[in-house]
Scaffold this active site. Structure first.
Site, short mmCIF file in Angstrom:
data_model
loop_
_atom_site.label_atom_id
_atom_site.label_comp_id
_atom_site.label_asym_id
_atom_site.label_seq_id
_atom_site.Cartn_x
_atom_site.Cartn_y
_atom_site.Cartn_z
N GLU A 54 -6.26 -12.15 -2.20
CA GLU A 54 -6.20 -10.78 -1.64
C GLU A 54 -6.33 -10.78 -0.12
OE1 GLU A 54 -7.92 -7.49 -3.65
OE2 GLU A 54 -7.66 -8.39 -5.62
C1 LIG Z 1 -5.97 -17.84 -8.67
C2 LIG Z 1 -5.06 -17.00 -7.83
C3 LIG Z 1 -4.71 -15.73 -8.26
C4 LIG Z 1 -3.83 -14.96 -7.50
N1 LIG Z 1 -3.42 -13.73 -7.96
C5 LIG Z 1 -2.44 -13.05 -7.29
C6 LIG Z 1 -1.89 -11.84 -7.84
O1 LIG Z 1 -2.31 -11.33 -8.88
N2 LIG Z 1 -0.86 -11.24 -7.16
C7 LIG Z 1 -0.35 -11.75 -6.00
O2 LIG Z 1 0.59 -11.17 -5.45
N3 LIG Z 1 -0.88 -12.88 -5.45
C8 LIG Z 1 -1.89 -13.54 -6.07
N4 LIG Z 1 -2.41 -14.70 -5.54
C9 LIG Z 1 -1.89 -15.19 -4.28
C10 LIG Z 1 -2.87 -15.06 -3.12
O3 LIG Z 1 -2.96 -13.73 -2.72
C11 LIG Z 1 -2.37 -16.01 -2.01
O4 LIG Z 1 -2.69 -17.31 -2.45
C12 LIG Z 1 -2.98 -15.72 -0.67
O5 LIG Z 1 -2.45 -14.53 -0.15
C13 LIG Z 1 -2.71 -16.85 0.34
O6 LIG Z 1 -1.37 -17.22 0.36
P1 LIG Z 1 -0.97 -18.76 0.20
O7 LIG Z 1 -1.69 -19.30 -0.97
O8 LIG Z 1 0.50 -18.85 0.21
O9 LIG Z 1 -1.58 -19.47 1.48
P2 LIG Z 1 -0.89 -19.62 2.91
O10 LIG Z 1 -0.31 -18.33 3.35
O11 LIG Z 1 -0.04 -20.82 2.92
O12 LIG Z 1 -2.17 -19.90 3.81
C14 LIG Z 1 -2.96 -21.08 3.66
C15 LIG Z 1 -4.13 -21.01 4.62
O13 LIG Z 1 -3.64 -21.01 5.96
C16 LIG Z 1 -4.46 -20.25 6.78
N5 LIG Z 1 -3.65 -19.20 7.42
C17 LIG Z 1 -2.51 -18.63 6.97
N6 LIG Z 1 -2.05 -17.73 7.85
C18 LIG Z 1 -2.91 -17.72 8.88
C19 LIG Z 1 -3.01 -17.01 10.11
N7 LIG Z 1 -2.12 -16.05 10.45
N8 LIG Z 1 -4.04 -17.27 10.93
C20 LIG Z 1 -4.98 -18.19 10.60
N9 LIG Z 1 -4.94 -18.89 9.47
C21 LIG Z 1 -3.94 -18.67 8.61
C22 LIG Z 1 -5.57 -19.65 5.88
O14 LIG Z 1 -6.71 -20.48 5.94
C23 LIG Z 1 -4.96 -19.75 4.50
O15 LIG Z 1 -5.96 -19.85 3.49
C24 LIG Z 1 -3.32 -15.47 -6.27
C25 LIG Z 1 -3.71 -16.74 -5.83
C26 LIG Z 1 -4.56 -17.51 -6.60
C27 LIG Z 1 -4.91 -18.88 -6.10
#
Ligand SMILES: Cc1cc2nc3c(=O)[nH]c(=O)nc-3n(C[C@H](O)[C@H](O)[C@H](O)COP(=O)(O)OP(=O)(O)OC[C@H]3O[C@@H](n4cnc5c(N)ncnc54)[C@H](O)[C@@H]3O)c2cc1C
Length: 599
Positions: A415
């Site tokens: 989230e």
């Molecule tokens: C168990 C689980 C349940 C989920 N359920 C849902 C759901 O129901 N619906 C849904 O739509 N999504 C869901 N998600 C997705 C979740 O919202 C995303 O994983 C989250 O938004 C992060 O995106 P990403 O995993 O692609 O990480 P990325 O965007 O690749 O980011 C990885 C890391 O990079 C860093 N980072 C990224 N951007 C920046 C920035 N601008 N500045 C500084 N640091 C940064 C942060 O540390 C971040 O944790 C779920 C994820 C998990 C793991």
């Protein structure tokens, strides 16, 4: 000064997010007020309380829920089997949890956000899988329908979602759209006859995807008459032709009971009646819904932190080493005291934030972001400390702490990752004073614009710089803390202004500066909530007499928070940022890419 492309993009994103959410004049919220040096006390003080009737409803719901969970919820089995059994879901539906904030006319309980948070705290205290499942179904799943659904859509979809006969999911994330939520690639192309949209693309990491009968799916649509596209929310059902569940339950580290899925839409025809909210305003739907989800997230984390505190106390009072129980050692006491203070603050902040929604504040996105970052970080500290106090015993499978630790790790990522939200808090907050400064600069550069707006903006900045705001508390014993808090709000405003004057537009890229500003803002909000709660409890106790020991945790919280605020503000000008960024650039091979600010 010319803006870099990234700066322009970032400004555009923030502006877009705000414009999407709110149009027209709004009341000044608590967080935006802080950034302007204004302590808008009314939003947090006096501490929000449920009416007697609402409290009675919550008490009844909690009694029923507790009885059901005592009898039927087995968190260890849920983790081991990687499944929340159907009878648990049905039971949650029966006791009303799955449609709690929906109006009674559609089969909900009509609970307020504050009431609902009390209920979710109870679930969060017991099992994170069940809490995340409930949050995905209710707080982000059907919330989209409740807020943006037409009358017909609500009548068609809501009744079966209230009792769990059908389940909901919210699908935003894709491979290229994680933190960068606006980068959704899934396409929704209008059909030739205009009756529907054809959806193509893939979603991943979606909670409840494989068990839901209704999914709110974000896809990119062309905007009629304009040479651009935008995100639109669609109600999609898995029985639509072309819906392909690629991975129904992606195996994972924690919250294993939840079904986190990956699916593809192959030319799925979705009737235009299934558009949720206005065409092209899907980002608005997503951000608003996530705002609600973040308050219940706060409640679940508070519940889980209370469990950690309880487990830590039980162990510290029973395990003996060196002929003493662990609770006799100061380094153990330190952890437990910190946990107790944080739990007090987490609960207060959750209730105040939920009350902003209930009281109809239009724009509470900074507060919900602060609540999410604050409670998830404090919970992680609590889990870590509790684990440490349990020593080796925490490491073995007969302890619940391994599961609790694995489960808690998602909170800082899901989230909206805490880094993205930290930056968001600072940037959206600084936009208010930033706009006032911009007015002044622009007029200085181009006096022909006329002086009146710049004069107004200048006066506002000047008055915030000279006036220490008032923090109203009722009890004399809190007056000293209230005046210290007021002074810190003033110092915070001064620091924000200084950062804006010193760095100007490049501050949009300077995340280390943003982080300190966000930490100070979060602590100012947390301490306000703590003082507000403490003040109201003292007032209530005053009628019956009270013992000072009732509030040692609140007292500790305020002291520690003041220290953190001072530290964050001091570090704005006294830090190792340059060396830190140079080191990171050197090892990443991105030399020279970062803004090297600070000492
Ligand atoms: C168990 C689980 C349940 C989920 N359920 C849902 C759901 O129901 N619906 C849904 O739509 N999504 C869901 N998600 C997705 C979740 O919202 C995303 O994983 C989250 O938004 C992060 O995106 P990403 O995993 O692609 O990480 P990325 O965007 O690749 O980011 C990885 C890391 O990079 C860093 N980072 C990224 N951007 C920046 C920035 N601008 N500045 C500084 N640091 C940064 C942060 O540390 C971040 O944790 C779920 C994820 C998990 C793991």
């Amino acid at each position: 000064m010319a803006l870099s492309e990234t700066e322009i993009q970032r400004q555009k994103e923030i502006q877009q997010a705000e414009e999407l959410l709110f149009s027209g004049r709004q009341e000044l919220g608590f967080a935006k007020g802080l950034f302007l040096g204004d302590f808008v006390a009314d939003w947090a003080m006096p501490y929000p309380r449920l009416s007697d009737a609402q409290q009675a409803d919550v008490d009844r719901a909690l009694t029923e829920l507790r009885q059901f969970l005592d009898e039927h919820l087995d968190p260890e089995a849920i983790d081991r089997e990687a499944d929340i059994p159907r009878h648990v879901i049905d039971g949650l539906g029966r006791v009303g949890v799955l449609g709690m904030t929906a109006p009674k006319e559609v089969g909900g309980r009509g609970f307020s956000q504050m009431q609902y948070c009390k209920v979710l705290e109870e679930i969060g205290a017991r099992d994170a899988s069940t809490a995340v499942f409930t949050n995905a179904h209710h707080s982000i799943g059907i919330r989209a329908l409740l807020l943006f659904g037409t009358k017909d859509q609500k009548e068609q979809w809501l009744p079966k979602l209230m009792n769990g006969e059908q389940l909901a999911a919210f699908a935003l994330t894709e491979r290229e759209a994680g933190s960068d939520a606006a980068n959704v690639q899934m396409k929704a192309t209008p059909s030739e006859d205009g009756s529907s949209f054809i959806l193509n693309g893939e979603k991943r990491y979606i909670t409840n995807a494989s068990i839901a009968q209704v999914l709110t799916v974000m896809a990119r649509t062309p905007i009629p008459g304009k040479d651009k596209d935008a995100i639109t929310a669609f109600l999609v059902t898995p029985d639509m032709e072309g819906f392909e569940m690629i991975e129904p339950r992606m195996p994972k580290l924690g919250i294993r009971g939840t079904a986190t899925g990956r699916f593809r839409l192959n030319n799925v025809r979705v009737p235009k009646e299934n558009i949720l909210g206005p065409l092209g305003k899907g980002l608005r739907v997503a951000l608003t819904v996530l705002d609600f989800g973040r308050t219940t997230f706060g409640a679940c984390c508070t519940g889980a932190a209370k469990t950690c505190l309880r487990l830590a106390i039980e162990h510290a009072n029973s395990r003996k080493q060196f002929k003493k129980t662990l609770g006799n050692f100061d380094l153990v006491k330190k952890k437990i005291a910190r946990m107790a203070a944080d739990v007090y603050a987490m609960e207060a902040m959750t209730q105040v934030t939920a009350s902003l929604i209930d009281r109809g504040l239009e724009d509470y996105m900074i507060e919900t972001a602060m609540l999410k970052v604050f409670t998830t970080e404090r919970l992680w500290d609590a889990v870590n400390d509790c684990f440490q106090i349990h020593g080796g015993s925490a490491y073995f499978d007969d302890s619940p702490l391994g599961r609790i630790l694995r489960d808690a790790r998602i909170n800082q990522i899901g989230e909206g990752s805490n880094e993205v939200l930290t930056s968001f808090i600072a940037l959206v907050g600084m936009r208010g004073p930033g706009m006032e400064f911009k007015e002044i600069y622009d007029t200085m550069l181009k006096p022909s614009r006329g002086l009146s707006k710049a004069w107004g903006a200048g006066l506002k900045r000047l008055s915030a710089a000279v006036k220490v705001p008032e923090v109203p508390v009722r009890n004399d014993e809190l007056k000293s803390y209230a005046s210290q808090l007021a002074r810190l709000v003033w110092r915070f405003n001064f620091a924000v202004d200084k950062a804006l004057i010193l760095y100007r537009e490049p501050v949009m890229e300077m995340q280390l500066i943003q982080e300190r500003i966000a930490i100070a803002a979060m602590e100012l909000f947390a301490t306000t909530c703590v003082l507000s709660r403490w003040d109201s409890e003292l007032t209530a106790l005053g009628r019956n007499g009270h013992d000072a020991s009732d509030h040692v945790a609140a007292d500790l919280y305020v002291r520690r928070s003041f220290r953190k605020i001072r530290e964050a503000l001091r570090d704005l000008g006294d830090n190792d940022d340059r060396a830190l960024l140079q080191t990171a650039d050197a090892v990443l091979g991105t030399s020279g890419a970062s803004q090297h600010n600070g000492a």
